[in-house]
Design a protein around this motif. Structure first.
Motif, PDB file in Angstrom:
ATOM      1  N   GLY A  62       0.808  -1.205   0.000  1.00 47.72           N
ATOM      2  CA  GLY A  62       0.000   0.000   0.000  1.00 47.72           C
ATOM      3  C   GLY A  62       0.845   1.261   0.000  1.00 47.72           C
ATOM      4  O   GLY A  62       1.983   1.283   0.474  1.00 47.72           O
ATOM      5  N   THR A  63       0.279   2.322  -0.546  1.00 44.51           N
ATOM      6  CA  THR A  63       0.914   3.635  -0.516  1.00 44.51           C
ATOM      7  C   THR A  63       0.448   4.384   0.729  1.00 44.51           C
ATOM      8  O   THR A  63      -0.473   3.953   1.433  1.00 44.51           O
ATOM      9  N   LEU A  64       1.058   5.518   1.015  1.00 41.93           N
ATOM     10  CA  LEU A  64       0.726   6.230   2.250  1.00 41.93           C
ATOM     11  C   LEU A  64      -0.726   6.674   2.294  1.00 41.93           C
ATOM     12  O   LEU A  64      -1.339   6.700   3.366  1.00 41.93           O
ATOM     13  N   ASP A  65      -1.295   7.012   1.145  1.00 36.96           N
ATOM     14  CA  ASP A  65      -2.672   7.483   1.165  1.00 36.96           C
ATOM     15  C   ASP A  65      -3.676   6.357   1.396  1.00 36.96           C
ATOM     16  O   ASP A  65      -4.874   6.602   1.508  1.00 36.96           O
ATOM     17  N   ALA A  66      -3.187   5.112   1.494  1.00 34.84           N
ATOM     18  CA  ALA A  66      -4.070   4.001   1.854  1.00 34.84           C
ATOM     19  C   ALA A  66      -4.285   3.915   3.364  1.00 34.84           C
ATOM     20  O   ALA A  66      -5.135   3.155   3.829  1.00 34.84           O
ATOM     21  N   PHE A  67      -3.530   4.704   4.129  1.00 37.87           N
ATOM     22  CA  PHE A  67      -3.602   4.665   5.593  1.00 37.87           C
ATOM     23  C   PHE A  67      -4.337   5.887   6.109  1.00 37.87           C
ATOM     24  O   PHE A  67      -4.077   7.013   5.664  1.00 37.87           O
ATOM     25  N   ASP A  68      -5.215   5.669   7.064  1.00 35.69           N
ATOM     26  CA  ASP A  68      -5.885   6.776   7.715  1.00 35.69           C
ATOM     27  C   ASP A  68      -4.870   7.610   8.488  1.00 35.69           C
ATOM     28  O   ASP A  68      -3.867   7.082   8.991  1.00 35.69           O
ATOM     29  N   ALA A  69      -5.123   8.902   8.594  1.00 28.63           N
ATOM     30  CA  ALA A  69      -4.175   9.789   9.278  1.00 28.63           C
ATOM     31  C   ALA A  69      -3.894   9.341  10.705  1.00 28.63           C
ATOM     32  O   ALA A  69      -2.788   9.552  11.224  1.00 28.63           O
ATOM     33  N   ALA A  70      -4.869   8.703  11.333  1.00 35.14           N
ATOM     34  CA  ALA A  70      -4.677   8.258  12.715  1.00 35.14           C
ATOM     35  C   ALA A  70      -3.571   7.224  12.847  1.00 35.14           C
ATOM     36  O   ALA A  70      -2.993   7.060  13.935  1.00 35.14           O
ATOM     37  N   ARG A  71      -3.236   6.531  11.759  1.00 37.96           N
ATOM     38  CA  ARG A  71      -2.174   5.520  11.811  1.00 37.96           C
ATOM     39  C   ARG A  71      -0.798   6.130  12.028  1.00 37.96           C
ATOM     40  O   ARG A  71       0.162   5.418  12.346  1.00 37.96           O
ATOM     41  N   PHE A  72      -0.679   7.436  11.831  1.00 43.08           N
ATOM     42  CA  PHE A  72       0.618   8.089  11.942  1.00 43.08           C
ATOM     43  C   PHE A  72       0.815   8.781  13.294  1.00 43.08           C
ATOM     44  O   PHE A  72       1.789   9.505  13.480  1.00 43.08           O
ATOM     45  N   ARG A 191       7.725   6.049  27.493  1.00 49.81           N
ATOM     46  CA  ARG A 191       6.511   5.998  26.679  1.00 49.81           C
ATOM     47  C   ARG A 191       6.116   7.416  26.277  1.00 49.81           C
ATOM     48  O   ARG A 191       6.142   8.341  27.105  1.00 49.81           O
ATOM     49  N   PHE A 192       5.758   7.570  25.017  1.00 49.75           N
ATOM     50  CA  PHE A 192       5.317   8.861  24.512  1.00 49.75           C
ATOM     51  C   PHE A 192       4.508   8.629  23.243  1.00 49.75           C
ATOM     52  O   PHE A 192       4.479   7.521  22.706  1.00 49.75           O
ATOM     53  N   GLU A 193       3.854   9.663  22.787  1.00 45.86           N
ATOM     54  CA  GLU A 193       3.160   9.594  21.505  1.00 45.86           C
ATOM     55  C   GLU A 193       4.061  10.194  20.432  1.00 45.86           C
ATOM     56  O   GLU A 193       4.568  11.303  20.597  1.00 45.86           O
ATOM     57  N   LEU A 194       4.284   9.452  19.377  1.00 45.57           N
ATOM     58  CA  LEU A 194       5.044   9.946  18.240  1.00 45.57           C
ATOM     59  C   LEU A 194       4.062  10.322  17.140  1.00 45.57           C
ATOM     60  O   LEU A 194       3.356   9.458  16.605  1.00 45.57           O
ATOM     61  N   ARG A 195       4.007  11.586  16.822  1.00 47.38           N
ATOM     62  CA  ARG A 195       3.160  12.063  15.740  1.00 47.38           C
ATOM     63  C   ARG A 195       4.045  12.322  14.525  1.00 47.38           C
ATOM     64  O   ARG A 195       4.920  13.191  14.568  1.00 47.38           O
ATOM     65  N   ALA A 196       3.828  11.549  13.482  1.00 45.48           N
ATOM     66  CA  ALA A 196       4.690  11.604  12.288  1.00 45.48           C
ATOM     67  C   ALA A 196       3.814  11.618  11.045  1.00 45.48           C
ATOM     68  O   ALA A 196       3.751  10.643  10.300  1.00 45.48           O
ATOM     69  N   TYR A 197       3.129  12.735  10.845  1.00 50.12           N
ATOM     70  CA  TYR A 197       2.184  12.842   9.731  1.00 50.12           C
ATOM     71  C   TYR A 197       2.934  13.165   8.438  1.00 50.12           C
ATOM     72  O   TYR A 197       3.655  14.156   8.365  1.00 50.12           O
ATOM     73  N   PRO A 198       2.759  12.332   7.402  1.00 43.44           N
ATOM     74  CA  PRO A 198       3.475  12.572   6.151  1.00 43.44           C
ATOM     75  C   PRO A 198       2.801  13.654   5.307  1.00 43.44           C
ATOM     76  O   PRO A 198       1.613  13.944   5.458  1.00 43.44           O
ATOM     77  N   LEU A 199       3.581  14.242   4.405  1.00 37.46           N
ATOM     78  CA  LEU A 199       2.999  15.138   3.413  1.00 37.46           C
ATOM     79  C   LEU A 199       1.942  14.368   2.610  1.00 37.46           C
ATOM     80  O   LEU A 199       2.135  13.185   2.308  1.00 37.46           O
ATOM     81  N   PRO A 200       0.847  15.009   2.235  1.00 36.25           N
ATOM     82  CA  PRO A 200      -0.236  14.298   1.548  1.00 36.25           C
ATOM     83  C   PRO A 200       0.050  14.104   0.059  1.00 36.25           C
ATOM     84  O   PRO A 200      -0.684  14.591  -0.810  1.00 36.25           O
ATOM     85  N   LEU A 201       1.108  13.364  -0.238  1.00 36.87           N
ATOM     86  CA  LEU A 201       1.475  13.091  -1.626  1.00 36.87           C
ATOM     87  C   LEU A 201       0.660  11.897  -2.128  1.00 36.87           C
ATOM     88  O   LEU A 201       0.630  10.859  -1.475  1.00 36.87           O
ATOM     89  N   PRO A 202       0.033  11.997  -3.269  1.00 32.61           N
ATOM     90  CA  PRO A 202      -0.733  10.857  -3.784  1.00 32.61           C
ATOM     91  C   PRO A 202       0.186   9.728  -4.225  1.00 32.61           C
ATOM     92  O   PRO A 202       1.290   9.967  -4.730  1.00 32.61           O
ATOM     93  N   ASP A 203      -0.271   8.509  -3.987  1.00 28.02           N
ATOM     94  CA  ASP A 203       0.440   7.315  -4.454  1.00 28.02           C
ATOM     95  C   ASP A 203       1.882   7.272  -3.947  1.00 28.02           C
ATOM     96  O   ASP A 203       2.797   6.839  -4.643  1.00 28.02           O
ATOM     97  N   ALA A 204       2.099   7.708  -2.707  1.00 28.54           N
ATOM     98  CA  ALA A 204       3.463   7.900  -2.194  1.00 28.54           C
ATOM     99  C   ALA A 204       4.039   6.622  -1.600  1.00 28.54           C
ATOM    100  O   ALA A 204       3.395   5.940  -0.806  1.00 28.54           O
TER     101      ALA A 204
END
Length: 215
Positions: A62-72, A191-204
């Protein structure tokens, strides 16, 4: 709520994987000529601190846009492997048996070598360790160029190093995301939350992130 930026700056001196495009910036518009400022940016999808999609190494992944933003937004557990030497494997015994986390943030200390030839000689995740992470449902973050050995800029490869990218295949083939080129892991809580939201590139196959620790 304390936060810490875990991202390397995307400047002209970004260390990139051998063969990847360099990061280049150039003026596209200036205050003097145009009355406003715009910068043209050229870079690869795995420049700087970034996340790998399964399609990075898996033809049917899968590409990045197949994942919901919450996964990051990951429930992360810090793993200190800073005792590892150059090009030494991280083995299953170096990792917690029961991670109870979405992601293992593995601190090798190699972020301190950013910008130098030594950065390519980071420790790496053995295939068995990658398999243990995948079986435990854990994604992986690392303060190094790759979870697999990188080509050395100094010719210091060791006999017995795995060929190719087996840790990538094991993790991404199980849809366990990989965050690479983290920095600033020293001194974080376990323990911590890692927020690593990718740029919204299609088919990335991957994308730079602004990685932030929150606890």
């Amino acid at each position: 709520m304390p936060t810490r930026d875990l991202s390397h700056p995307l400047d002209d001196d970004v260390t990139v994987y051998p063969g990847d495009p360099a990061v280049e910036r150039a003026p596209a518009a200036t205050h003097e000529a145009d009355g406003y400022r715009v910068t043209e940016i050229r870079m690869g999808s795995h420049a700087g601190t970034h996340v790998d999609a399964p399609s990075h190494t898996e033809p049917d992944g899968g590409t990045l846009d197949a994942f919901d933003a919450a996964r990051f937004a990951f429930d992360a557990r810090l793993v200190d492997c800073s005792d590892k030497r150059a090009r030494e494997p991280i083995r299953p015994g170096d990792l917690p048996d029961d991670p109870d986390a979405d992601l293992l943030a593995i601190r090798t200390g190699w972020a301190d070598e950013w910008g130098s030839d030594a950065y390519y000689d980071h420790p790496y995740l053995s295939e068995a360790a990658a398999r243990a992470c995948a079986e435990n449902g854990c994604c992986v973050g690392v303060d190094a160029l790759s979870v697999d050995p990188s080509p050395s800029a100094r010719g210091t490869e060791r006999d017995g190093e795995p060929a190719g990218v087996p840790a990538h295949h094991t993790l991404l083939g199980s849809e366990r995301l990989i965050v690479e080129n983290l920095t600033g892991l020293s001194g974080l809580p376990d323990r911590f939350e890692l927020r690593a939201y990718p740029l919204p590139l299609p088919d990335a196959d991957g994308a730079p992130v602004r990685a932030v620790a929150v606890w």
